[in-house]
Scaffold this motif. Structure first.
Motif, PDB file in Angstrom:
ATOM      1  N   PRO A 166       0.842  -1.207   0.000  1.00 14.92           N
ATOM      2  CA  PRO A 166       0.000   0.000   0.000  1.00 14.92           C
ATOM      3  C   PRO A 166       0.876   1.257   0.000  1.00 14.92           C
ATOM      4  CG  PRO A 166      -0.801  -1.579   1.617  1.00 14.92           C
ATOM      5  CD  PRO A 166       0.509  -2.110   1.101  1.00 14.92           C
ATOM      6  N   ASP A 167       0.615   2.155  -0.901  1.00 17.00           N
ATOM      7  CA  ASP A 167       1.336   3.422  -1.041  1.00 17.00           C
ATOM      8  C   ASP A 167       2.792   3.271  -1.453  1.00 17.00           C
ATOM      9  OD1 ASP A 167      -0.967   4.860  -0.290  1.00 17.00           O
ATOM     10  OD2 ASP A 167      -0.476   4.566   1.829  1.00 17.00           O
ATOM     11  N   ARG A 168       3.248   2.066  -1.765  1.00 12.16           N
ATOM     12  CA  ARG A 168       4.621   1.855  -2.222  1.00 12.16           C
ATOM     13  C   ARG A 168       4.586   0.861  -3.385  1.00 12.16           C
ATOM     14  NH1 ARG A 168       4.890   5.660   0.575  1.00 12.16           N
ATOM     15  NH2 ARG A 168       6.432   6.143   2.153  1.00 12.16           N
ATOM     16  N   PRO A 169       5.106   1.236  -4.565  1.00 17.15           N
ATOM     17  CA  PRO A 169       5.064   0.357  -5.731  1.00 17.15           C
ATOM     18  C   PRO A 169       6.163  -0.712  -5.734  1.00 17.15           C
ATOM     19  CG  PRO A 169       6.094   2.413  -6.335  1.00 17.15           C
ATOM     20  CD  PRO A 169       5.653   2.557  -4.888  1.00 17.15           C
ATOM     21  N   VAL A 170       6.808  -0.932  -4.605  1.00 14.78           N
ATOM     22  CA  VAL A 170       7.935  -1.866  -4.513  1.00 14.78           C
ATOM     23  C   VAL A 170       7.467  -3.299  -4.742  1.00 14.78           C
ATOM     24  CG1 VAL A 170       9.654  -2.801  -2.927  1.00 14.78           C
ATOM     25  CG2 VAL A 170       9.141  -0.368  -2.923  1.00 14.78           C
ATOM     26  N   ARG A 171       8.223  -4.028  -5.556  1.00 12.89           N
ATOM     27  CA  ARG A 171       7.969  -5.456  -5.780  1.00 12.89           C
ATOM     28  C   ARG A 171       9.281  -6.193  -5.617  1.00 12.89           C
ATOM     29  NH1 ARG A 171       3.405  -5.802 -10.436  1.00 12.89           N
ATOM     30  NH2 ARG A 171       2.163  -4.184  -9.492  1.00 12.89           N
ATOM     31  N   LEU A 172       9.185  -7.407  -5.122  1.00 13.82           N
ATOM     32  CA  LEU A 172      10.360  -8.235  -4.898  1.00 13.82           C
ATOM     33  C   LEU A 172      10.046  -9.629  -5.403  1.00 13.82           C
ATOM     34  CD1 LEU A 172      13.161  -8.515  -3.476  1.00 13.82           C
ATOM     35  CD2 LEU A 172      11.892  -9.195  -1.438  1.00 13.82           C
ATOM     36  N   SER A 173      10.969 -10.230  -6.137  1.00 11.77           N
ATOM     37  CA  SER A 173      10.788 -11.604  -6.573  1.00 11.77           C
ATOM     38  C   SER A 173      12.125 -12.329  -6.507  1.00 11.77           C
ATOM     39  CB  SER A 173      10.208 -11.669  -7.986  1.00 11.77           C
ATOM     40  OG  SER A 173      11.122 -11.151  -8.918  1.00 11.77           O
ATOM     41  N   ALA A 174      12.062 -13.646  -6.336  1.00 14.54           N
ATOM     42  CA  ALA A 174      13.270 -14.466  -6.247  1.00 14.54           C
ATOM     43  C   ALA A 174      12.925 -15.892  -6.634  1.00 14.54           C
ATOM     44  CB  ALA A 174      13.833 -14.429  -4.833  1.00 14.54           C
ATOM     45  N   ASP A 175      13.901 -16.585  -7.199  1.00 18.54           N
ATOM     46  CA  ASP A 175      13.745 -18.006  -7.458  1.00 18.54           C
ATOM     47  C   ASP A 175      14.087 -18.746  -6.175  1.00 18.54           C
ATOM     48  OD1 ASP A 175      13.069 -17.683 -10.149  1.00 18.54           O
ATOM     49  OD2 ASP A 175      15.181 -17.557 -10.707  1.00 18.54           O
ATOM     50  N   GLN A 176      13.236 -19.691  -5.765  1.00 20.38           N
ATOM     51  CA  GLN A 176      13.475 -20.433  -4.535  1.00 20.38           C
ATOM     52  C   GLN A 176      13.848 -21.869  -4.866  1.00 20.38           C
ATOM     53  OE1 GLN A 176      10.211 -20.901  -1.772  1.00 20.38           O
ATOM     54  NE2 GLN A 176      11.598 -21.403  -0.121  1.00 20.38           N
ATOM     55  N   THR A 177      15.026 -22.276  -4.405  1.00 22.81           N
ATOM     56  CA  THR A 177      15.463 -23.666  -4.501  1.00 22.81           C
ATOM     57  C   THR A 177      15.909 -24.098  -3.121  1.00 22.81           C
ATOM     58  OG1 THR A 177      17.740 -23.059  -5.041  1.00 22.81           O
ATOM     59  CG2 THR A 177      16.234 -23.402  -6.889  1.00 22.81           C
ATOM     60  N   ALA A 178      15.949 -25.400  -2.902  1.00 24.76           N
ATOM     61  CA  ALA A 178      16.365 -25.907  -1.595  1.00 24.76           C
ATOM     62  C   ALA A 178      17.127 -27.210  -1.765  1.00 24.76           C
ATOM     63  CB  ALA A 178      15.148 -26.132  -0.702  1.00 24.76           C
ATOM     64  N   VAL A 179      18.089 -27.412  -0.887  1.00 22.57           N
ATOM     65  CA  VAL A 179      18.731 -28.711  -0.717  1.00 22.57           C
ATOM     66  C   VAL A 179      18.284 -29.180   0.654  1.00 22.57           C
ATOM     67  CG1 VAL A 179      20.893 -29.960  -0.520  1.00 22.57           C
ATOM     68  CG2 VAL A 179      20.678 -28.098  -2.175  1.00 22.57           C
ATOM     69  N   GLU A 180      17.571 -30.298   0.691  1.00 21.57           N
ATOM     70  CA  GLU A 180      16.942 -30.756   1.924  1.00 21.57           C
ATOM     71  C   GLU A 180      17.506 -32.097   2.362  1.00 21.57           C
ATOM     72  OE1 GLU A 180      12.550 -28.799   1.318  1.00 21.57           O
ATOM     73  OE2 GLU A 180      12.800 -30.888   0.780  1.00 21.57           O
ATOM     74  N   LEU A 181      17.520 -32.318   3.655  1.00 19.89           N
ATOM     75  CA  LEU A 181      17.799 -33.614   4.240  1.00 19.89           C
ATOM     76  C   LEU A 181      16.477 -34.110   4.799  1.00 19.89           C
ATOM     77  CD1 LEU A 181      19.900 -35.748   4.922  1.00 19.89           C
ATOM     78  CD2 LEU A 181      20.292 -34.543   7.084  1.00 19.89           C
ATOM     79  N   GLN A 182      15.999 -35.259   4.296  1.00 22.91           N
ATOM     80  CA  GLN A 182      14.685 -35.768   4.673  1.00 22.91           C
ATOM     81  C   GLN A 182      14.827 -37.114   5.358  1.00 22.91           C
ATOM     82  OE1 GLN A 182      12.717 -35.969   0.867  1.00 22.91           O
ATOM     83  NE2 GLN A 182      12.273 -33.793   0.828  1.00 22.91           N
ATOM     84  N   PHE A 183      14.078 -37.293   6.438  1.00 21.58           N
ATOM     85  CA  PHE A 183      14.011 -38.563   7.156  1.00 21.58           C
ATOM     86  C   PHE A 183      12.565 -39.029   7.074  1.00 21.58           C
ATOM     87  CE2 PHE A 183      17.415 -36.155   9.091  1.00 21.58           C
ATOM     88  CZ  PHE A 183      18.445 -37.084   9.178  1.00 21.58           C
ATOM     89  N   SER A 184      12.361 -40.309   6.770  1.00 21.27           N
ATOM     90  CA  SER A 184      10.993 -40.816   6.722  1.00 21.27           C
ATOM     91  C   SER A 184      10.948 -42.261   7.191  1.00 21.27           C
ATOM     92  CB  SER A 184      10.423 -40.715   5.312  1.00 21.27           C
ATOM     93  OG  SER A 184      11.122 -41.536   4.418  1.00 21.27           O
ATOM     94  N   ILE A 185       9.790 -42.665   7.646  1.00 22.16           N
ATOM     95  CA  ILE A 185       9.524 -44.049   8.026  1.00 22.16           C
ATOM     96  C   ILE A 185       8.474 -44.574   7.070  1.00 22.16           C
ATOM     97  CG2 ILE A 185       8.627 -45.596   9.790  1.00 22.16           C
ATOM     98  CD1 ILE A 185       9.822 -43.673  11.858  1.00 22.16           C
ATOM     99  N   GLU A 186       8.732 -45.709   6.488  1.00 19.42           N
ATOM    100  CA  GLU A 186       7.867 -46.295   5.463  1.00 19.42           C
ATOM    101  C   GLU A 186       7.266 -47.587   5.994  1.00 19.42           C
ATOM    102  OE1 GLU A 186       8.953 -48.402   1.285  1.00 19.42           O
ATOM    103  OE2 GLU A 186       9.831 -46.426   1.632  1.00 19.42           O
ATOM    104  N   ARG A 187       5.982 -47.781   5.710  1.00 22.16           N
ATOM    105  CA  ARG A 187       5.310 -49.016   6.097  1.00 22.16           C
ATOM    106  C   ARG A 187       4.712 -49.655   4.875  1.00 22.16           C
ATOM    107  NH1 ARG A 187       2.119 -52.552   7.798  1.00 22.16           N
ATOM    108  NH2 ARG A 187       1.174 -53.020   9.737  1.00 22.16           N
ATOM    109  N   ASP A 188       5.070 -50.918   4.620  1.00 27.17           N
ATOM    110  CA  ASP A 188       4.490 -51.683   3.522  1.00 27.17           C
ATOM    111  C   ASP A 188       3.197 -52.328   3.990  1.00 27.17           C
ATOM    112  OD1 ASP A 188       6.578 -51.114   1.820  1.00 27.17           O
ATOM    113  OD2 ASP A 188       7.708 -52.903   2.374  1.00 27.17           O
ATOM    114  N   LEU A 189       2.160 -52.225   3.203  1.00 27.57           N
ATOM    115  CA  LEU A 189       0.879 -52.842   3.545  1.00 27.57           C
ATOM    116  C   LEU A 189       0.697 -54.138   2.798  1.00 27.57           C
ATOM    117  CD1 LEU A 189      -1.369 -49.667   3.488  1.00 27.57           C
ATOM    118  CD2 LEU A 189      -0.338 -50.791   5.448  1.00 27.57           C
TER     119      LEU A 189
END
Length: 189
Positions: A166-189
């Motif tokens: 509001p009252d400011r024409p400022v815009r900001l944009s960026a490309d977002q990427t990530a390097v993630e470490l993921q932990f998961s538990i899997e269950r076979d049915l």
């Protein structure tokens, strides 16, 4: 303004690459056929403080934009697993899907003593786009139906956009990427 004032470019962002920490959780459902797996994966992420600092000598102050970002990602992943030992296996895969961002931003013009007080303008924005990921990891089987997965993933999460305010024409944009470490538990049915 983009003009050079006192040796500084007005509105120039000080850091063009920002590293940050993000927390999230998710789940996936899928089907294994031999060494191959196809799965739908949902991940919710929350990133605080996507922060930008810009010198603004045209108004004799420093300008900040602080943004908190909620991200919802839905991916379809394909993976190939192979055996390392009796209970350990490796995994390589890729996926594609859609990402949706919800951002709460504040544009702040800092106080200039004797000239003006601090001014704060707020904006809420939603946007999204195409997403893809590449991942690799290892898995450890426990019993007949349980597996612990440790995975590192590179993910492109489309573009972040904040503003205008509001009252400011400022815009900001960026490309977002990530390097993630993921932990998961899997269950076979």
């Amino acid at each position: 303004t983009g003009e050079i004032i006192g040796g500084e470019r007005d509105g120039q962002i000080e850091d063009t690459e920002v590293d940050d920490y993000t927390a999230g959780f998710g789940f996936s459902v899928g089907q294994r056929i031999g060494y191959w797996q196809l799965a739908a994966q949902y991940i919710y992420r929350y990133r605080t403080d996507w922060d930008v600092v810009a010198a603004t000598p045209a108004i004799q102050t420093i300008t900040n934009i602080f943004t908190n970002v909620e991200t919802h990602t839905l991916l379809i992943n394909a993976a190939r697993r192979g055996s390392i030992t009796q209970h350990w296996s490796w995994e390589l895969g890729a996926g594609m899907g859609y990402v949706h961002h919800r951002m709460d931003s504040e544009y702040i013009e800092r106080e200039v003593p004797g000239v003006s007080g601090e001014q704060v303008f707020k904006d809420q924005r939603r946007n999204g786009g195409f997403s893809y990921n590449l991942f690799a990891g290892v898995s450890r089987e426990f019993g007949r139906n349980w597996t612990l997965n440790i995975r590192t993933s590179y993910i492109d999460m489309a573009e972040l956009k904040a503003g205008s305010f509001p009252d400011r024409p400022v815009r900001l944009s960026a490309d977002q990427t990530a390097v993630e470490l993921q932990f998961s538990i899997e269950r076979d049915l």
